[in-house]
Every structure is written in C-alpha cells, then in structure tokens.
Write a protein that holds these residues in place. Structure first.
Motif, PDB file in Angstrom:
ATOM      1  N   TRP A  34      18.129  39.472  43.344  1.00 32.82           N
ATOM      2  CA  TRP A  34      18.800  40.766  43.233  1.00 32.82           C
ATOM      3  C   TRP A  34      18.183  41.796  44.167  1.00 32.82           C
ATOM      4  N   LEU A  35      16.876  41.735  44.371  1.00 29.99           N
ATOM      5  CA  LEU A  35      16.240  42.650  45.312  1.00 29.99           C
ATOM      6  C   LEU A  35      16.720  42.399  46.742  1.00 29.99           C
ATOM      7  N   HIS A  36      16.857  41.136  47.109  1.00 26.19           N
ATOM      8  CA  HIS A  36      17.363  40.800  48.443  1.00 26.19           C
ATOM      9  C   HIS A  36      18.782  41.310  48.624  1.00 26.19           C
ATOM     10  N   ARG A  37      19.616  41.075  47.624  1.00 26.32           N
ATOM     11  CA  ARG A  37      21.010  41.537  47.731  1.00 26.32           C
ATOM     12  C   ARG A  37      21.076  43.048  47.808  1.00 26.32           C
ATOM     13  N   GLY A  38      20.268  43.720  46.997  1.00 28.17           N
ATOM     14  CA  GLY A  38      20.248  45.172  47.039  1.00 28.17           C
ATOM     15  C   GLY A  38      19.722  45.700  48.364  1.00 28.17           C
ATOM     16  N   ALA A  39      18.799  44.945  48.961  1.00 26.23           N
ATOM     17  CA  ALA A  39      18.214  45.365  50.232  1.00 26.23           C
ATOM     18  C   ALA A  39      19.227  45.326  51.365  1.00 26.23           C
ATOM     19  N   TYR A  40      20.229  44.446  51.271  1.00 29.44           N
ATOM     20  CA  TYR A  40      21.245  44.372  52.318  1.00 29.44           C
ATOM     21  C   TYR A  40      21.985  45.698  52.466  1.00 29.44           C
ATOM     22  N   VAL A  56      16.779  49.112  44.180  1.00 30.73           N
ATOM     23  CA  VAL A  56      16.468  49.220  42.757  1.00 30.73           C
ATOM     24  C   VAL A  56      17.750  49.481  41.968  1.00 30.73           C
ATOM     25  N   GLU A  57      18.591  50.352  42.480  1.00 33.33           N
ATOM     26  CA  GLU A  57      19.847  50.675  41.808  1.00 33.33           C
ATOM     27  C   GLU A  57      20.727  49.441  41.674  1.00 33.33           C
ATOM     28  N   TYR A  58      20.759  48.614  42.729  1.00 31.48           N
ATOM     29  CA  TYR A  58      21.562  47.395  42.685  1.00 31.48           C
ATOM     30  C   TYR A  58      21.058  46.470  41.580  1.00 31.48           C
ATOM     31  N   ALA A  59      19.754  46.224  41.568  1.00 29.73           N
ATOM     32  CA  ALA A  59      19.183  45.308  40.578  1.00 29.73           C
ATOM     33  C   ALA A  59      19.377  45.840  39.157  1.00 29.73           C
ATOM     34  N   MET A  60      19.177  47.119  38.947  1.00 31.95           N
ATOM     35  CA  MET A  60      19.322  47.686  37.609  1.00 31.95           C
ATOM     36  C   MET A  60      20.772  47.672  37.151  1.00 31.95           C
ATOM     37  N   HIS A  61      21.704  47.773  38.081  1.00 27.26           N
ATOM     38  CA  HIS A  61      23.116  47.639  37.706  1.00 27.26           C
ATOM     39  C   HIS A  61      23.378  46.254  37.136  1.00 27.26           C
ATOM     40  N   ARG A  62      22.784  45.224  37.738  1.00 27.98           N
ATOM     41  CA  ARG A  62      22.948  43.859  37.237  1.00 27.98           C
ATOM     42  C   ARG A  62      22.248  43.698  35.878  1.00 27.98           C
ATOM     43  N   GLN A 132       8.632  48.902  42.517  1.00 29.33           N
ATOM     44  CA  GLN A 132       9.597  49.967  42.200  1.00 29.33           C
ATOM     45  C   GLN A 132      10.615  49.488  41.166  1.00 29.33           C
ATOM     46  N   LEU A 133      11.037  48.238  41.269  1.00 23.99           N
ATOM     47  CA  LEU A 133      11.959  47.685  40.272  1.00 23.99           C
ATOM     48  C   LEU A 133      11.244  47.512  38.937  1.00 23.99           C
ATOM     49  N   ILE A 134      10.009  47.054  38.975  1.00 24.77           N
ATOM     50  CA  ILE A 134       9.239  46.881  37.734  1.00 24.77           C
ATOM     51  C   ILE A 134       9.115  48.213  36.990  1.00 24.77           C
ATOM     52  N   LYS A 135       8.892  49.298  37.714  1.00 22.53           N
ATOM     53  CA  LYS A 135       8.807  50.615  37.075  1.00 22.53           C
ATOM     54  C   LYS A 135      10.116  50.962  36.381  1.00 22.53           C
ATOM     55  N   ALA A 136      11.233  50.633  37.012  1.00 24.61           N
ATOM     56  CA  ALA A 136      12.541  50.908  36.404  1.00 24.61           C
ATOM     57  C   ALA A 136      12.759  50.034  35.172  1.00 24.61           C
ATOM     58  N   LEU A 137      12.295  48.789  35.223  1.00 24.50           N
ATOM     59  CA  LEU A 137      12.418  47.893  34.074  1.00 24.50           C
ATOM     60  C   LEU A 137      11.583  48.400  32.899  1.00 24.50           C
ATOM     61  N   ARG A 138      10.372  48.830  33.192  1.00 26.66           N
ATOM     62  CA  ARG A 138       9.499  49.370  32.154  1.00 26.66           C
ATOM     63  C   ARG A 138      10.148  50.572  31.469  1.00 26.66           C
TER      64      ARG A 138
END
Length: 315
Positions: A34-40, A56-62, A132-138
């Motif tokens: 998801w991070l790779h896809r969001g990075a595109y 981060v927004e892409y991954a959190m949407h999923r 950065q994604l881990i912070k959003a998950l937390r």
C-alpha cells in the motif's frame, strides 16, 4: 515482485470476491504494498525530497475500507535487509538509479508527463515513510508489527499460527511460503481476487493434484525467485514438467544437461537452491505471542551446519 508468471498460471482458481465476505476476520496486510501504491501518486515529490503525505492517506484509506466492512487489519512492515536477498536488492537499486537519471533528463527538457512515468519507477519506500504510516495507525488504534527482516515470512507466520485468517498482498511469494488464504488486487470499491491453497488441485493450466508445499515451492524456485537467479530459459511450466517427470530438484538438474540443448545449470546452483529454500522455510520472524524472535519453521534434527546469517541474524 514475487514469482514471474505464477498468478496467471493460477488463473483458473482465482475467485473474484468482495472484501465484505471476510467480515469478522483478521487479515494481515503487506503494508509496503500500500505504501508503494500510495507513493506512485506523489512520486515526483518523494524523489525530489518535497514534503507530501499522500502515501499515508492512500494506505489509511485502505485500512478504513477494511474496517468499514468489518475486517480487522493487522499491518505488517518490512524490517532490516535480508542477506539472502542482497543480489536482488542491488539490482533493484541499479534500476531505480537508471530511472531517476532518465526522469531528471526528461524534466530538464520540459517533458513532464514522460518524466513522471520514470519517477514512479524509481521511487522507493523508506523507513521514514513506514514510520509516518505507523504513526497514523497508532492514532487510530490499528494493530501492526515490524518484521525483523522481510514482511513475507512474518505474514506467513501470523496465518500459520492462527493469529490472522488471511493475507492481503500483491506478492505471489506468499503462496510459495505456504499461505492458505491470500487476497490480491484489492480495489478501492472492495473488490478483490482470492486464491486459496485448498484449490491448488483444481488448477487447470498445470497438473498439481497430489502435490504438497514442497513440490509447489520447488517448481516456483526453479523458475527463479528473489533469493535465487533463474536458470536462463527455465520458466514455470518447464520446471513443473521436469519435476513431474524426475520427482526431485537434484534429479532435474542432472537431467537438464542430458535432455536439453538450450538450458544450462550454473556452477554451484544446487547449493544455492538449498540456501534459497532455507529462506522460505526458516527465515526469522517476530512471534507476538512469545514476544521474541523465532524461525518461521522448525529446523529438522540433523539439518544443521549451514550459515544461519543467510536467513537473518538472531539479534
């Protein structure tokens, strides 16, 4: 990423489903996918070092998509570099550098659309992006784990021990690791493709009835994987045919020089094969129950004497 041609080979057992059908289950997610896809979506900014949070927004949407449909996500992150994959990572870095050079040249020429295509090919997910994604998950109370090395064996371990009931990824290697319930191509509307190991005997493209984990793993590895360069010209269907006929990898390798005018087995290939197989069988993972590093699988008695650093140091 994964075994080239493996998913098309399993097309006959690919079931098109909706993620809501997994409601009530916990699914492990390969977070870097998801991070790779969001990075595109923000590749030029990332490559140029410009601030962005789109990945981060892409991954959190999923993540929220799973939660909305009653699925509990268990996010899994890659950890340190694995010695077994050193050659693959070096080749990938070389390609990223080449693509960056082409993107920079096209940008200088004002060809921004063409440059963007190369920016997406050279973007790499960094530990900082994962953090950065881990912070959003937390912040939203979503469970996660950082694998000691690769995410793939960590995902397999979680499923094997009943901590999760399936895996969301785009990496066909998870099937080679022996995973039973794998979900690919999860879209924003919740549609996905599900491959279950119980259906392997129904594959129409090749005959796999009676095959277990070992035979399937050997077929995939012979065609080339991240831990082992392929024998030039040897693809999945040929490796399947040879294993069906000769029953074991050593027998296949002995037969190739006699029966083939085009295939050539590199020197030392069999030992390299055994080393690569250990990465699939015994790689280091984190056990969230025991709260310590363990091996994905137990090493059989008497199978010692090899360098365990290849599958990750026990740190």
């Amino acid at each position: 990423m994964g075994i080239q041609g493996l998913l098309p080979l399993l097309k006959s057992i690919q079931n098109h489903r909706h993620i809501s059908e997994f409601a009530g289950q916990t699914l492990a997610v390969d977070s870097y996918v998801w991070l790779h896809r969001g990075a595109y979506a923000c590749a030029p900014q990332l490559v140029k070092g410009e601030p962005t949070t789109k990945y981060v927004e892409y991954a959190m949407h999923r993540v929220r998509l799973l939660l909305h449909h009653g699925v509990t996500p268990y996010m899994v992150f890659d950890g340190g570099p694995l010695p077994a994959k050193k050659g693959t990572e070096s080749e990938r870095k070389k390609k990223r550098d080449e693509n960056l050079a082409r993107a920079t040249a096209l940008t200088a020429q004002g060809k921004h659309t063409q440059a963007r295509d190369f920016y997406t090919k050279c973007v790499d997910v960094t530990p900082e992006m994962a953090y950065q994604l881990i912070k959003a998950l937390r912040a939203e109370g979503v469970k996660y784990v950082v694998a000691p090395y690769e995410a793939d064996p960590q995902l397999a371990y979680l499923e094997r021990h009943g901590i999760v009931q399936g895996i969301v990824t785009e990496d066909s290697d998870l099937l080679v690791f022996g995973c039973k319930n794998v979900i690919f191509k999860l879209d924003s509307d919740g549609t996905c493709v599900n491959i279950r190991r119980d259906d392997f005997g129904k594959v129409g493209e090749i005959e796999m009835a009676g095959w277990g984990d070992r035979e399937f793993r050997e077929m995939a590895m012979l065609s080339g994987c991240d831990y082992l360069p392929s024998i030039p010209g040897l693809g999945l269907k040929t490796s399947h045919k040879l294993l069906r006929k000769y029953k074991s990898v050593p027998a296949v390798l002995r037969a190739i020089p006699i029966t083939s005018k085009t295939l050539r087995v590199p020197p030392g290939y069999l030992e390299q094969f055994h080393e690569a197989e250990r990465a699939f069988l015994y790689q280091r993972v984190w056990c969230p129950v025991k709260e310590k590093l363990v091996m994905l699988g137990e090493v059989p008695v008497g199978e010692g004497g090899w360098d365990e650093a290849f599958i990750g140091e026990c740190v």
